[in-house]
Design a protein around this motif. Structure first.
Motif, PDB file in Angstrom:
ATOM      1  N   LEU A  84       0.820  -1.203   0.000  1.00  0.00           N
ATOM      2  CA  LEU A  84       0.000   0.000   0.000  1.00  0.00           C
ATOM      3  C   LEU A  84       0.861   1.264   0.000  1.00  0.00           C
ATOM      4  CD1 LEU A  84      -2.811  -1.032   2.513  1.00  0.00           C
ATOM      5  CD2 LEU A  84      -2.996  -0.801   0.024  1.00  0.00           C
ATOM      6  N   LEU A  85       1.993   1.216   0.681  1.00  0.00           N
ATOM      7  CA  LEU A  85       2.882   2.376   0.724  1.00  0.00           C
ATOM      8  C   LEU A  85       3.489   2.651  -0.650  1.00  0.00           C
ATOM      9  CD1 LEU A  85       4.341   4.614   2.207  1.00  0.00           C
ATOM     10  CD2 LEU A  85       6.028   2.944   3.016  1.00  0.00           C
ATOM     11  N   GLN A  86       3.950   1.604  -1.332  1.00  0.00           N
ATOM     12  CA  GLN A  86       4.540   1.831  -2.652  1.00  0.00           C
ATOM     13  C   GLN A  86       3.490   2.328  -3.650  1.00  0.00           C
ATOM     14  OE1 GLN A  86       6.252  -1.255  -4.989  1.00  0.00           O
ATOM     15  NE2 GLN A  86       4.463  -2.585  -4.990  1.00  0.00           N
ATOM     16  N   HIS A  87       2.227   1.894  -3.478  1.00  0.00           N
ATOM     17  CA  HIS A  87       1.171   2.388  -4.354  1.00  0.00           C
ATOM     18  C   HIS A  87       0.802   3.829  -4.014  1.00  0.00           C
ATOM     19  CE1 HIS A  87      -0.110  -0.894  -7.013  1.00  0.00           C
ATOM     20  NE2 HIS A  87       0.370  -1.691  -6.078  1.00  0.00           N
ATOM     21  N   ALA A  88       0.835   4.176  -2.737  1.00  0.00           N
ATOM     22  CA  ALA A  88       0.577   5.570  -2.356  1.00  0.00           C
ATOM     23  C   ALA A  88       1.619   6.497  -2.969  1.00  0.00           C
ATOM     24  CB  ALA A  88       0.573   5.696  -0.829  1.00  0.00           C
ATOM     25  N   LEU A  89       2.876   6.049  -2.977  1.00  0.00           N
ATOM     26  CA  LEU A  89       3.961   6.842  -3.549  1.00  0.00           C
ATOM     27  C   LEU A  89       4.016   6.733  -5.069  1.00  0.00           C
ATOM     28  CD1 LEU A  89       6.734   5.919  -0.950  1.00  0.00           C
ATOM     29  CD2 LEU A  89       5.681   8.164  -1.241  1.00  0.00           C
ATOM     30  N   ASN A  90       3.433   5.677  -5.628  1.00  0.00           N
ATOM     31  CA  ASN A  90       3.440   5.411  -7.071  1.00  0.00           C
ATOM     32  C   ASN A  90       4.870   5.210  -7.594  1.00  0.00           C
ATOM     33  OD1 ASN A  90       2.147   4.933  -9.502  1.00  0.00           O
ATOM     34  ND2 ASN A  90       2.281   7.062 -10.167  1.00  0.00           N
ATOM     35  N   ILE A  91       5.634   4.341  -6.903  1.00  0.00           N
ATOM     36  CA  ILE A  91       7.032   4.119  -7.268  1.00  0.00           C
ATOM     37  C   ILE A  91       7.300   2.677  -7.672  1.00  0.00           C
ATOM     38  CG2 ILE A  91       7.965   6.013  -5.888  1.00  0.00           C
ATOM     39  CD1 ILE A  91       8.497   4.010  -3.635  1.00  0.00           C
ATOM     40  N   GLU A  92       6.236   1.941  -7.974  1.00  0.00           N
ATOM     41  CA  GLU A  92       6.416   0.524  -8.306  1.00  0.00           C
ATOM     42  C   GLU A  92       7.346   0.342  -9.498  1.00  0.00           C
ATOM     43  OE1 GLU A  92       3.736  -3.403  -9.507  1.00  0.00           O
ATOM     44  OE2 GLU A  92       2.816  -1.420  -9.388  1.00  0.00           O
ATOM     45  N   GLU A  93       7.204   1.200 -10.519  1.00  0.00           N
ATOM     46  CA  GLU A  93       8.016   1.077 -11.736  1.00  0.00           C
ATOM     47  C   GLU A  93       9.163   2.083 -11.766  1.00  0.00           C
ATOM     48  OE1 GLU A  93       7.505  -1.369 -13.669  1.00  0.00           O
ATOM     49  OE2 GLU A  93       5.617  -2.024 -12.765  1.00  0.00           O
ATOM     50  N   GLY A  94       9.470   2.697 -10.650  1.00  0.00           N
ATOM     51  CA  GLY A  94      10.518   3.714 -10.608  1.00  0.00           C
ATOM     52  C   GLY A  94       9.962   5.005 -10.055  1.00  0.00           C
ATOM     53  N   ILE A  95      10.839   6.004  -9.883  1.00  0.00           N
ATOM     54  CA  ILE A  95      10.397   7.246  -9.226  1.00  0.00           C
ATOM     55  C   ILE A  95       9.973   8.325 -10.218  1.00  0.00           C
ATOM     56  CG2 ILE A  95      11.857   6.783  -7.222  1.00  0.00           C
ATOM     57  CD1 ILE A  95      13.680   9.052  -8.235  1.00  0.00           C
ATOM     58  N   GLU A  96       9.915   7.986 -11.519  1.00  0.00           N
ATOM     59  CA  GLU A  96       9.511   8.991 -12.511  1.00  0.00           C
ATOM     60  C   GLU A  96       8.112   9.523 -12.248  1.00  0.00           C
ATOM     61  OE1 GLU A  96      10.816   6.106 -13.281  1.00  0.00           O
ATOM     62  OE2 GLU A  96      12.729   6.569 -14.249  1.00  0.00           O
ATOM     63  N   ASN A  97       7.234   8.681 -11.669  1.00  0.00           N
ATOM     64  CA  ASN A  97       5.848   9.091 -11.412  1.00  0.00           C
ATOM     65  C   ASN A  97       5.565   9.299  -9.922  1.00  0.00           C
ATOM     66  OD1 ASN A  97       5.052   8.884 -14.222  1.00  0.00           O
ATOM     67  ND2 ASN A  97       5.179   6.661 -13.955  1.00  0.00           N
ATOM     68  N   LEU A  98       6.605   9.601  -9.164  1.00  0.00           N
ATOM     69  CA  LEU A  98       6.469   9.847  -7.722  1.00  0.00           C
ATOM     70  C   LEU A  98       5.392  10.903  -7.461  1.00  0.00           C
ATOM     71  CD1 LEU A  98       7.663   9.415  -4.823  1.00  0.00           C
ATOM     72  CD2 LEU A  98       9.224  11.297  -5.353  1.00  0.00           C
ATOM     73  N   ARG A  99       4.487  10.625  -6.523  1.00  0.00           N
ATOM     74  CA  ARG A  99       3.340  11.506  -6.281  1.00  0.00           C
ATOM     75  C   ARG A  99       3.625  12.601  -5.260  1.00  0.00           C
ATOM     76  NH1 ARG A  99      -1.252   9.260  -4.173  1.00  0.00           N
ATOM     77  NH2 ARG A  99      -2.701  10.435  -5.462  1.00  0.00           N
ATOM     78  N   TYR A 100       4.691  12.454  -4.473  1.00  0.00           N
ATOM     79  CA  TYR A 100       5.023  13.456  -3.454  1.00  0.00           C
ATOM     80  C   TYR A 100       6.507  13.765  -3.552  1.00  0.00           C
ATOM     81  CZ  TYR A 100       0.743  11.252  -1.729  1.00  0.00           C
ATOM     82  OH  TYR A 100      -0.511  10.707  -1.637  1.00  0.00           O
ATOM     83  N   ASN A 101       6.842  15.041  -3.585  1.00  0.00           N
ATOM     84  CA  ASN A 101       8.249  15.423  -3.712  1.00  0.00           C
ATOM     85  C   ASN A 101       9.027  15.123  -2.435  1.00  0.00           C
ATOM     86  OD1 ASN A 101      10.543  16.595  -4.934  1.00  0.00           O
ATOM     87  ND2 ASN A 101      10.140  18.538  -3.900  1.00  0.00           N
ATOM     88  N   ARG A 102       8.349  15.222  -1.290  1.00  0.00           N
ATOM     89  CA  ARG A 102       9.003  14.970  -0.005  1.00  0.00           C
ATOM     90  C   ARG A 102       8.313  13.815   0.717  1.00  0.00           C
ATOM     91  NH1 ARG A 102       9.354  21.029   2.507  1.00  0.00           N
ATOM     92  NH2 ARG A 102       7.110  20.656   2.667  1.00  0.00           N
ATOM     93  N   VAL A 103       9.099  12.812   1.079  1.00  0.00           N
ATOM     94  CA  VAL A 103       8.601  11.687   1.865  1.00  0.00           C
ATOM     95  C   VAL A 103       9.199  11.850   3.256  1.00  0.00           C
ATOM     96  CG1 VAL A 103       8.464   9.184   2.062  1.00  0.00           C
ATOM     97  CG2 VAL A 103       8.539  10.252  -0.205  1.00  0.00           C
ATOM     98  N   VAL A 104       8.363  12.189   4.220  1.00  0.00           N
ATOM     99  CA  VAL A 104       8.829  12.590   5.546  1.00  0.00           C
ATOM    100  C   VAL A 104       8.467  11.531   6.575  1.00  0.00           C
ATOM    101  CG1 VAL A 104       8.673  14.323   7.363  1.00  0.00           C
ATOM    102  CG2 VAL A 104       8.646  15.032   4.969  1.00  0.00           C
TER     103      VAL A 104
END
Length: 645
Positions: free
Chosen positions: A466-486
């Motif tokens: 669920l965390l990787q889907h929230a960040l949208n980084i399954e296929e890499g960070i090109e589509n990262l949804r948040y610039n800062r992960v705190v």
């Protein structure tokens, strides 16, 4: 019935000749600094504006070196002041003031002088000048020296040239304006990385940074040697050079891709046409060389590469020059894509033919990635189906409205995901957050220690999935949804442990997220010191002591042991404009696996010795670092706690 004509409402804001304003260069830069230097920030991110200011000044020195003038640059940076001295030709004395205070003024419009310069817009040092409390420019040419001093872009001193025995060159000194860059600080690791990159891209250039000399003889080969643990690489680093192009390439054992791309000496952190062409060229060349239609993801898995190109009159997608937009190498040259494809196809193919051991090692690495991908396919499919259902009612995620990369919005750089532990902490942050840009993901207790596990655990573990889907980084960070992960955890032993487990997760499976400066630790106050008139929040023991002295005798002191103890109203003050974030920075000298093995592996003798050698009593910390024991307040001398520092 005749139509009634309703009276027109007067305009809320009259639009006439008086509405039109013309700003001078200084006013415009100060009003819209983001147009010139990107985001402002406090220095906790590598692309914050204060580092762009440093870069703009050094870029001019580098251009002089590239043209064959000056082999040494001296850089001194303190908490608030930057000083840069080169030994190039020096600015023509009659133009010293104009070069730093007249927009679109410079020597780089003449392509014969600066064929492949990085600074072509005549803006850089003007932006530094306008955004500095203090700015000095000094040029030395042929026995004469001319200087000028400014404050926020306004000329303060403009003395006549004087005689001097100093060597030719240019000196610039500036202090960033603390009304624009609030609570800023220079982080040494970011500055050192900038300096090293300049040296890697300009073999033979010596930069003296705060008393230490940086020099590279082998260009990008040295860069990859510095960024990797050579003993753990699958094959020796491939280093190829040609006219206007240099690249280095190898494969490691970490997940993801690791790329460093440069144009005319500029570190293009967001890549661009040259990096896309390099990634494409690697896939095409490998497929043709081995005669197999390997999956592109398998070829690029665990790749570590660097590419540098020289482009005539480059076009960048912003003034900060972090992404190349040029399609051609020059007005009459080939396309960037075609130039890189041809170079890689010829030289990498030849290299693999001449080095059969490397050829075989590369083949084994690709086929290992292929096996791992196929082995994970079934687990991945089921996990994604579960995640899709969970996303409809994902109670773990309180999302925000803006997302990084999805909206061309001024505030997308501020998009933040807070990862918290427990309901009480996530509740406080959720109630006090900015719903436009700040999201909250709530953990259920301590996450799994994933050190040494395969990536399929990310799909098998519901929380990680669920965390990787929230960040949208399954296929890499090109589509990262948040610039800062705190990471926001309690300031106690359990909170530290959760922090380490999360960092292990990111470093083990998504190291690009950390390498690219997206992961931070939230600093929250440990103490609240107040009296009837004033409240002071303190982040460490030293600040607490200062607050006690400031407020006088017997102030009320509260120790926050958990985030849930901080009310939502108070929390809003700590995650707003004055948020304190500690960036997670990877030490270049140590690989990810070395770091994880040391901290999260079995209890090695080296780690035991480190802990024993660094154990100190809180009582000792107070007496040695803060106050003499007789001055220490009674509440500090309670039963001693052991603290690792």
């Amino acid at each position: 019935m005749a139509d009634e004509q309703l009276p027109l409402a007067p305009p809320a804001h009259a639009y006439n000749e008086d509405s039109i304003r013309s700003l001078d260069w200084r006013e415009h830069i100060r009003l819209r600094p983001g147009m010139y230097i990107g985001k402002l920030g406090d220095g906790s991110a590598a692309d914050d504006g204060i580092y762009v200011l440093v870069k703009e000044v050094i870029d001019n020195c580098i251009d002089e070196h590239v043209m064959g003038y000056g082999r040494t640059i001296e850089v001194k940076i303190t908490d608030t002041r930057v000083q840069v001295r080169d030994y190039g030709r020096g600015i023509p004395l009659g133009k010293v003031v104009d070069v730093v205070s007249k927009i679109n003024t410079g020597g780089k419009y003449d392509s014969k002088v600066f064929q492949k310069s990085v600074g072509l817009n005549g803006v850089g040092t003007k932006a530094v000048n306008a955004l500095s409390n203090y700015f000095l420019v000094q040029s030395t040419r042929d026995g004469e020296q001319k200087s000028a001093e400014f404050s926020r872009g306004e000329l303060q001193k403009n003395p006549k040239p004087t005689k001097t025995s100093q060597r030719n060159g240019t000196l610039m000194v500036f202090e960033p304006d603390d009304t624009i860059f609030k609570n800023y600080r220079f982080i040494p690791e970011y500055l050192e990385s900038q300096i090293r990159n300049y040296c890697y891209l300009n073999a033979g250039l010596a930069i003296h940074f705060n008393g230490q000399k940086y020099l590279s003889e082998n260009g990008l080969l040295d860069l990859l040697r510095h960024k990797t643990d050579e003993e753990s690489l699958r094959y020796p680093i491939i280093h190829l050079k040609g006219e206007d192009i240099e690249l280095a390439l190898t494969h490691g054992n970490d997940y993801g891709e690791e790329h460093y791309s440069f144009v005319n000496g500029q570190y293009t952190t967001q890549g661009g046409t040259h990096l896309a062409a390099f990634r494409e060229a690697l896939v095409k060349t490998v497929r043709e060389h081995y005669g197999k239609d390997y999956d592109a993801a398998d070829i690029r898995a665990s790749v570590i590469g660097a590419i540098s190109v020289r482009v005539q009159e480059p076009v960048f997608e912003s003034q900060t020059k972090t992404k190349l937009g040029s399609l051609n190498m020059g007005p009459d040259g080939p396309t960037v894509r075609g130039f890189i494809l041809d170079f890689v196809k010829e030289h990498l193919d030849n290299y693999l033919h001449k080095n059969p051991d490397t050829k075989e090692a590369l083949k084994k690495r690709i086929e290992q990635s292929e096996r791992e991908r196929k082995d994970m396919a079934g687990v991945k499919k089921l996990a994604n189906q579960r995640a899709k259902k969970a996303n409809l009612h994902n109670r773990k995620l309180r999302d925000c409205r803006l997302h990084f990369g999805e909206n061309k919005h001024d505030n997308e750089q501020l998009t933040t995901l807070f990862i918290t532990e427990g309901d009480s902490a996530s509740g406080s942050i959720t109630m006090s957050r900015n719903v436009e840009t700040e999201a909250v993901f709530s953990l259920r207790g301590k996450p799994l220690n994933c050190f040494g596990l395969k990536k399929k655990v990310v799909y098998e573990n519901e929380e990680f999935n669920l965390l990787q889907h929230a960040l949208n980084i399954e296929e890499g960070i090109e589509n990262l949804r948040y610039n800062r992960v705190v990471i926001a955890t309690d300031a106690d032993v359990d909170g530290m442990h959760i922090r380490l487990l999360l960092l292990t997760f990111f470093l083990q499976f998504f190291p690009d997220l950390v390498r690219n400066g997206h992961v931070y630790i939230l600093e929250t106050p440990l103490f609240r010191v107040r009296n009837k008139k004033q409240t002071i929040y303190c982040y460490n023991e030293s600040e607490k002591q200062q607050a006690i002295r400031q407020l006088g005798r017997n102030p009320e002191i509260t120790r926050f042991k958990g985030l849930g103890e901080i009310s939502p109203d108070e929390f809003g003050k700590f995650i707003g404009d004055n948020i304190r974030l500690e960036p997670v920075i990877l030490q270049a000298e140590r690989s990810v696996q070395q770091i994880l093995t040391y901290y999260m592996g079995k209890n090695t003798p080296a780690r035991q010795e480190f802990i024993i050698d660094n154990l100190r009593l809180e009582k000792d910390l107070i007496t040695s670092d803060v106050l003499p024991v007789e001055e220490a307040p009674v509440e500090q001398l309670e039963a001693a706690e052991i603290e690792v520092v």
